[in-house]
Design a protein around this motif. Sequence first.
Motif, PDB file in Angstrom:
ATOM      1  N   SER A 163      29.893 -76.013  46.699  1.00 26.21           N
ATOM      2  CA  SER A 163      28.528 -76.306  46.246  1.00 26.21           C
ATOM      3  C   SER A 163      28.407 -76.263  44.731  1.00 26.21           C
ATOM      4  CB  SER A 163      27.538 -75.304  46.859  1.00 26.21           C
ATOM      5  OG  SER A 163      27.418 -75.509  48.243  1.00 26.21           O
ATOM      6  N   ARG A 164      29.293 -75.508  44.085  1.00 27.36           N
ATOM      7  CA  ARG A 164      29.208 -75.372  42.633  1.00 27.36           C
ATOM      8  C   ARG A 164      29.521 -76.705  41.968  1.00 27.36           C
ATOM      9  NH1 ARG A 164      26.578 -72.238  39.009  1.00 27.36           N
ATOM     10  NH2 ARG A 164      27.670 -72.199  37.018  1.00 27.36           N
ATOM     11  N   CYS A 165      28.689 -77.129  41.044  1.00 28.06           N
ATOM     12  CA  CYS A 165      28.901 -78.411  40.393  1.00 28.06           C
ATOM     13  C   CYS A 165      28.781 -78.271  38.875  1.00 28.06           C
ATOM     14  CB  CYS A 165      27.911 -79.456  40.910  1.00 28.06           C
ATOM     15  SG  CYS A 165      26.172 -78.974  40.849  1.00 28.06           S
ATOM     16  N   ALA A 166      29.655 -78.986  38.176  1.00 21.89           N
ATOM     17  CA  ALA A 166      29.617 -79.027  36.721  1.00 21.89           C
ATOM     18  C   ALA A 166      28.765 -80.208  36.276  1.00 21.89           C
ATOM     19  CB  ALA A 166      31.030 -79.157  36.165  1.00 21.89           C
ATOM     20  N   ALA A 167      28.355 -80.199  35.021  1.00 24.97           N
ATOM     21  CA  ALA A 167      27.614 -81.336  34.487  1.00 24.97           C
ATOM     22  C   ALA A 167      28.510 -82.566  34.518  1.00 24.97           C
ATOM     23  CB  ALA A 167      27.156 -81.036  33.065  1.00 24.97           C
ATOM     24  N   GLY A 168      27.949 -83.696  34.912  1.00 24.16           N
ATOM     25  CA  GLY A 168      28.720 -84.917  35.023  1.00 24.16           C
ATOM     26  C   GLY A 168      28.445 -85.596  36.349  1.00 24.16           C
ATOM     27  N   VAL A 169      29.433 -86.316  36.851  1.00 20.75           N
ATOM     28  CA  VAL A 169      29.273 -87.055  38.094  1.00 20.75           C
ATOM     29  C   VAL A 169      30.059 -86.373  39.200  1.00 20.75           C
ATOM     30  CG1 VAL A 169      29.622 -89.258  39.272  1.00 20.75           C
ATOM     31  CG2 VAL A 169      28.919 -89.225  36.869  1.00 20.75           C
ATOM     32  N   MET A 170      29.376 -86.026  40.279  1.00 17.35           N
ATOM     33  CA  MET A 170      29.997 -85.387  41.435  1.00 17.35           C
ATOM     34  C   MET A 170      30.107 -86.428  42.541  1.00 17.35           C
ATOM     35  SD  MET A 170      28.777 -81.827  43.172  1.00 17.35           S
ATOM     36  CE  MET A 170      29.825 -80.880  44.276  1.00 17.35           C
ATOM     37  N   VAL A 171      31.334 -86.635  43.027  1.00 13.34           N
ATOM     38  CA  VAL A 171      31.578 -87.617  44.081  1.00 13.34           C
ATOM     39  C   VAL A 171      31.850 -86.891  45.388  1.00 13.34           C
ATOM     40  CG1 VAL A 171      33.040 -89.530  44.852  1.00 13.34           C
ATOM     41  CG2 VAL A 171      32.505 -89.280  42.420  1.00 13.34           C
ATOM     42  N   LEU A 172      31.177 -87.321  46.431  1.00 12.92           N
ATOM     43  CA  LEU A 172      31.365 -86.729  47.752  1.00 12.92           C
ATOM     44  C   LEU A 172      31.818 -87.795  48.731  1.00 12.92           C
ATOM     45  CD1 LEU A 172      28.838 -85.172  46.290  1.00 12.92           C
ATOM     46  CD2 LEU A 172      28.710 -83.995  48.460  1.00 12.92           C
ATOM     47  N   PRO A 173      32.726 -87.514  49.680  1.00 11.60           N
ATOM     48  CA  PRO A 173      33.349 -86.222  49.955  1.00 11.60           C
ATOM     49  C   PRO A 173      34.220 -85.722  48.791  1.00 11.60           C
ATOM     50  CG  PRO A 173      33.642 -87.735  51.803  1.00 11.60           C
ATOM     51  CD  PRO A 173      33.130 -88.541  50.664  1.00 11.60           C
ATOM     52  N   GLN A 174      34.478 -84.415  48.815  1.00  9.81           N
ATOM     53  CA  GLN A 174      35.337 -83.783  47.830  1.00  9.81           C
ATOM     54  C   GLN A 174      36.767 -83.781  48.382  1.00  9.81           C
ATOM     55  OE1 GLN A 174      33.463 -79.965  47.689  1.00  9.81           O
ATOM     56  NE2 GLN A 174      31.872 -80.595  46.264  1.00  9.81           N
ATOM     57  N   CYS A 175      37.534 -84.771  48.015  1.00  8.33           N
ATOM     58  CA  CYS A 175      38.891 -84.918  48.546  1.00  8.33           C
ATOM     59  C   CYS A 175      39.884 -84.945  47.390  1.00  8.33           C
ATOM     60  CB  CYS A 175      39.011 -86.181  49.375  1.00  8.33           C
ATOM     61  SG  CYS A 175      40.627 -86.425  50.153  1.00  8.33           S
ATOM     62  N   PRO A 176      40.733 -83.880  47.207  1.00  8.32           N
ATOM     63  CA  PRO A 176      40.657 -82.598  47.912  1.00  8.32           C
ATOM     64  C   PRO A 176      39.499 -81.757  47.367  1.00  8.32           C
ATOM     65  CG  PRO A 176      42.367 -82.543  46.220  1.00  8.32           C
ATOM     66  CD  PRO A 176      41.788 -83.933  46.195  1.00  8.32           C
ATOM     67  N   PRO A 177      39.172 -80.622  47.980  1.00  9.52           N
ATOM     68  CA  PRO A 177      39.881 -79.895  49.041  1.00  9.52           C
ATOM     69  C   PRO A 177      39.616 -80.414  50.452  1.00  9.52           C
ATOM     70  CG  PRO A 177      37.955 -78.663  48.375  1.00  9.52           C
ATOM     71  CD  PRO A 177      38.014 -79.850  47.463  1.00  9.52           C
ATOM     72  N   SER A 178      38.595 -81.243  50.630  1.00 11.59           N
ATOM     73  CA  SER A 178      38.320 -81.760  51.961  1.00 11.59           C
ATOM     74  C   SER A 178      39.413 -82.732  52.386  1.00 11.59           C
ATOM     75  CB  SER A 178      36.963 -82.463  51.982  1.00 11.59           C
ATOM     76  OG  SER A 178      36.756 -83.122  53.212  1.00 11.59           O
ATOM     77  N   GLU A 179      39.684 -82.794  53.664  1.00  3.51           N
ATOM     78  CA  GLU A 179      40.650 -83.762  54.187  1.00  3.51           C
ATOM     79  C   GLU A 179      40.001 -85.128  54.391  1.00  3.51           C
ATOM     80  OE1 GLU A 179      41.141 -83.437  58.774  1.00  3.51           O
ATOM     81  OE2 GLU A 179      40.885 -81.368  58.057  1.00  3.51           O
ATOM     82  N   TYR A 180      38.681 -85.198  54.236  1.00  9.49           N
ATOM     83  CA  TYR A 180      37.967 -86.457  54.439  1.00  9.49           C
ATOM     84  C   TYR A 180      37.778 -87.161  53.100  1.00  9.49           C
ATOM     85  CZ  TYR A 180      36.918 -84.292  58.923  1.00  9.49           C
ATOM     86  OH  TYR A 180      37.017 -83.693  60.148  1.00  9.49           O
ATOM     87  N   ALA A 181      38.204 -88.418  53.047  1.00  8.52           N
ATOM     88  CA  ALA A 181      38.106 -89.187  51.803  1.00  8.52           C
ATOM     89  C   ALA A 181      36.807 -89.970  51.701  1.00  8.52           C
ATOM     90  CB  ALA A 181      39.293 -90.136  51.685  1.00  8.52           C
ATOM     91  N   THR A 182      36.176 -90.259  52.847  1.00  8.05           N
ATOM     92  CA  THR A 182      34.947 -91.059  52.852  1.00  8.05           C
ATOM     93  C   THR A 182      34.013 -90.586  53.958  1.00  8.05           C
ATOM     94  OG1 THR A 182      35.861 -92.706  54.385  1.00  8.05           O
ATOM     95  CG2 THR A 182      36.169 -93.111  52.013  1.00  8.05           C
TER      96      THR A 182
END
Length: 287
Positions: free
Chosen positions: A205-224
Amino acid sequence: MNLPRYEDYEGDFLDAMATRFGFTGKNSLIFEKRFLEGNKNLTHEELATKFAEKLIKGTEDGDPYRIFRQQLSKICEKLEAAGCPPSKGVDRWKNAKRWLREVIFPQWAKEQGLVTPPPFTIDQIWQQLKAKAIDSNLLEVVLAEELREVPVLGARHNKSRKTVPVNSDIKYQVKVDREGYLILLEREPSGVVCCLCPSEYAPNSRCAAGVMVLPQCPPSEYATFGSDEVGREQILALITQELPRLDWLKKSKEKALELDGDHLYGLLEYVEGNRDCQVLWTEYSVV
């Protein structure tokens, strides 16, 4: 959820927590007296002096203040082992007290049948959350095949979608102007609301300033994400400076949680009580 007033049930709640966490004897006394709201302005030394006779009973070392501090530290350790976020320093017990009141008390009140159902339906709560959001290019859906790196906040390299072909692979982009925490909710065409961040798709859940793309791959095994249901999809993002103390966020981190009225109403109450948070919203159609 409509919680009862903590003050009206504090005594029963603290007694129940002493039993739940196995605090007996002097530890039970220290726990209940230190965590009692009416004693919040008393120092450890003042409480130790007030209950000195009970604290030194059966001991050779008659130092009630030392006993109070040592046992309070053990009490905090036990609460942290049970899920209380760790905290260092002199305010450790205050952190544990806040956790008990904000996280554990709602659970206990619900177990006791003291919680009344939320006054609104899921749709009504969702509309209230949506009314607090801004619809802007800060929250976008893009086709995975069209996604390119976005090096800085404000760069416009990807094509935001308002319509998505069914069975497409998609990603979400959230543009964050300052670091914080992200909660991302999806409302499916069927009306089901799920938490996508945190979830197995986006465990951090922690996010830095900038652009956050989801899913988070890695660490998630899901790319889309998939888009297998035709209809209107609605996405709502909440960016906060502190992670809300909502117990269901921890559950959702393991597996995207389907949210009920209590979950959503708790989030609405948080938004209404915290001005220092940003709510973003977008929608698109799967065709």
